[in-house]
Design a protein around this motif. Structure first.
Motif, PDB file in Angstrom:
ATOM      1  N   GLY A  34      22.682  38.750  32.624  1.00  0.00           N
ATOM      2  CA  GLY A  34      22.843  40.279  32.831  1.00  0.00           C
ATOM      3  C   GLY A  34      24.394  40.484  33.068  1.00  0.00           C
TER       4      GLY A  34
ATOM      5  N   ALA B  80      27.635  44.007  31.293  1.00  0.00           N
ATOM      6  CA  ALA B  80      27.627  44.689  32.424  1.00  0.00           C
ATOM      7  C   ALA B  80      28.834  45.419  32.830  1.00  0.00           C
TER       8      ALA B  80
ATOM      9  N   GLN C 125      29.730  45.493  38.547  1.00  0.00           N
ATOM     10  CA  GLN C 125      28.237  45.206  38.772  1.00  0.00           C
ATOM     11  C   GLN C 125      28.256  43.455  38.279  1.00  0.00           C
ATOM     12  N   ALA C 126      29.270  43.107  37.445  1.00  0.00           N
ATOM     13  CA  ALA C 126      29.184  41.528  36.916  1.00  0.00           C
ATOM     14  C   ALA C 126      29.940  41.009  38.386  1.00  0.00           C
TER      15      ALA C 126
ATOM     16  N   ARG D 110      27.604  40.398  41.090  1.00  0.00           N
ATOM     17  CA  ARG D 110      26.688  39.447  40.537  1.00  0.00           C
ATOM     18  C   ARG D 110      27.231  38.048  40.781  1.00  0.00           C
TER      19      ARG D 110
ATOM     20  N   GLU E 157      36.806  43.333  29.426  1.00  0.00           N
ATOM     21  CA  GLU E 157      35.444  42.888  29.856  1.00  0.00           C
ATOM     22  C   GLU E 157      35.581  41.450  30.478  1.00  0.00           C
TER      23      GLU E 157
END
Length: 439
Positions: free
Chosen positions: A260, A264, A268-269, A272, A306
């Motif tokens: 995920g 993302a 959030q990435a 994580r 990203e």
């Protein structure tokens, strides 16, 4: 009179015939080959997928490359570029720092016994490109396919299809088009396979001015933090930058999507990566701060980008193919390997040096005789491919061993530091470097 006319005819034939050489891919290997041929007045056309970089883009931070005496530096000397090359080194020193996943530095040195100067990939590309005629590189050309065709004289030519940009025919084509080379498809069906390692790139700009404590911590050269079969590495770069490489050993080739992370939101990435124990969650606060700062810098500099974790691929070490007339490959197109021996660009430039030597000698010996040129070239290129595969196998094995040392242990930092200490001792004693012992 007859002898005189024969001599004139021979001279005219020599002047009329020039081998048509194409290089697919404008990376360091392709540009090195093109420049070496240009120096000997052999016309060459480089087709590169990217649009032509602007002067500003040429100066942007990028990965650093350390060139080796027998390969990259030998090619630089053959191109008469040492003065320009030296003016671009010094941004990243040859110093090495190794730290555990907790952030504790356990190894530090100012450079090994061999001089391997570092240069930015962008800077290397610029000094090579600047010596070529403007028309020698055709930017924005994506190769769709390449195939052998029969020439009007019965010989072999290579037809290149660039889709809407047309088809072009050459006497000899050199593929320098990377991991997923279209030219290599002419030679072999073997495809690169997933290595089991994934990589993410991040860049911190202005690290000394904005983050002096982090700058002092990672040093002026290469910093390597290893643990839990993962790694956080950095190198200093252009404009007071630091390039971070996050490495993860994962069996799942699509791990980024499965976990995920791909797709993302960046925050959030990032969270994580920093908090998941299967990633960097068990790494020390200093290492996490380094990654967090890099994420913040990326968000500020490229808000729409990203950062992604991407799989690394390899070809079988020593991979070979049945030689085919009119085509060969160099660099990653010939021997995709892991980056943990710092040999990729060096091998590409060594390959370019060897292929250029073959083309130059065939051109000079043939003296304008097209058929003779092709016979000489074909025979010598087949010999190059054998030697290239042997050389690449040695370096690919070295890169694989280094990767197993770095990511094959729970405490890769100690394994690497122990090996570095033993290697330095062996160098001082002029002995063989130690073998990497695996569990």
């Amino acid at each position: 009179m007859d002898s005189f006319m024969i001599t004139i005819s021979a001279l005219l034939a020599m002047k009329a015939y020039q081998p048509r050489i194409a290089v697919i891919g404008g990376g360091p290997g392709g540009l090195t080959l093109a420049l070496l041929l240009h120096k000997h007045n052999i016309p060459v056309t480089v087709f590169e997928l990217r649009p032509r970089p602007t002067e500003t883009e040429f100066t942007q931070p990028a990965g650093m490359l350390d060139l080796h005496e027998e390969s990259g530096l030998a090619a630089i000397r053959a191109c008469d570029l040492m003065e320009e090359f030296n003016s671009h080194t010094g941004v990243c020193s040859e110093a090495q720092i190794i730290a555990t996943k907790d952030g504790k530095v356990i190894y530090s040195e100012d450079g090994g016994p061999e001089s391997r100067p570092e240069i930015s990939r962008n800077s290397l590309g610029k000094i090579l490109y600047d010596r070529l005629p403007e028309a020698a590189v055709r930017w924005g050309f994506k190769l769709s396919s390449a195939k052998q065709v029969t020439a009007t004289d019965g010989g072999t030519e290579i037809e290149l299809d660039f889709g809407s940009k047309g088809e072009y025919t050459f006497d000899f084509v050199v593929g320098s088009d990377g991991t997923w080379s279209k030219v290599r498809k002419m030679l072999t069906d073997t495809k690169p396979t997933y290595s089991g390692i994934q990589l993410m790139n991040l860049t911190i700009r202005g690290i000394t001015s904005k983050y002096p404590e982090l700058a002092a911590y990672i040093g002026t050269g290469t910093f390597t933090c290893l643990g839990q079969q993962h790694g956080v590495m950095s190198q200093r770069g252009l404009h007071d930058s630091a390039r971070l490489y996050l490495c993860f050993k994962k069996a799942d080739e699509q791990y980024s999507a499965t976990a995920g992370i791909r797709g993302a939101p960046p925050a959030q990435a990032r969270d994580r990566l920093l908090h998941d124990d299967a990633l960097l969650g068990r790494f020390g606060p200093k290492i996490k701060e380094l990654v967090q700062v890099a994420y913040a810098e990326e968000a500020e500099h490229s808000p729409d980008a990203e950062p992604a974790i991407v799989p690394l691929y390899v070809l079988p070490p020593g991979h070979r193919w049945e030689h085919q007339t009119g085509v060969t490959v160099i660099g990653d197109a010939a021997h995709v390997m892991l980056p943990f021996a710092a040999e990729g660009v060096n091998l590409a430039m060594r390959d370019a040096l060897d292929v250029a030597d073959v083309i130059i000698k065939a051109t000079e010996t043939a003296k304008g005789d097209r058929a003779r040129f092709h016979r000489l070239l074909d025979l010598s290129i087949e010999g190059y491919e054998v030697q290239m595969a042997e050389r690449a196998k040695e370096k690919a094995d070295e890169a694989d061993q280094n990767a197993r040392m770095m990511f094959g242990f729970e405490d890769g930092a100690t394994a690497m530091a122990d090996w570095m200490n033993a290697a330095m001792q062996a160098a001082m004693e002029q002995a063989e470097p130690p073998k990497i012992m695996m569990e």
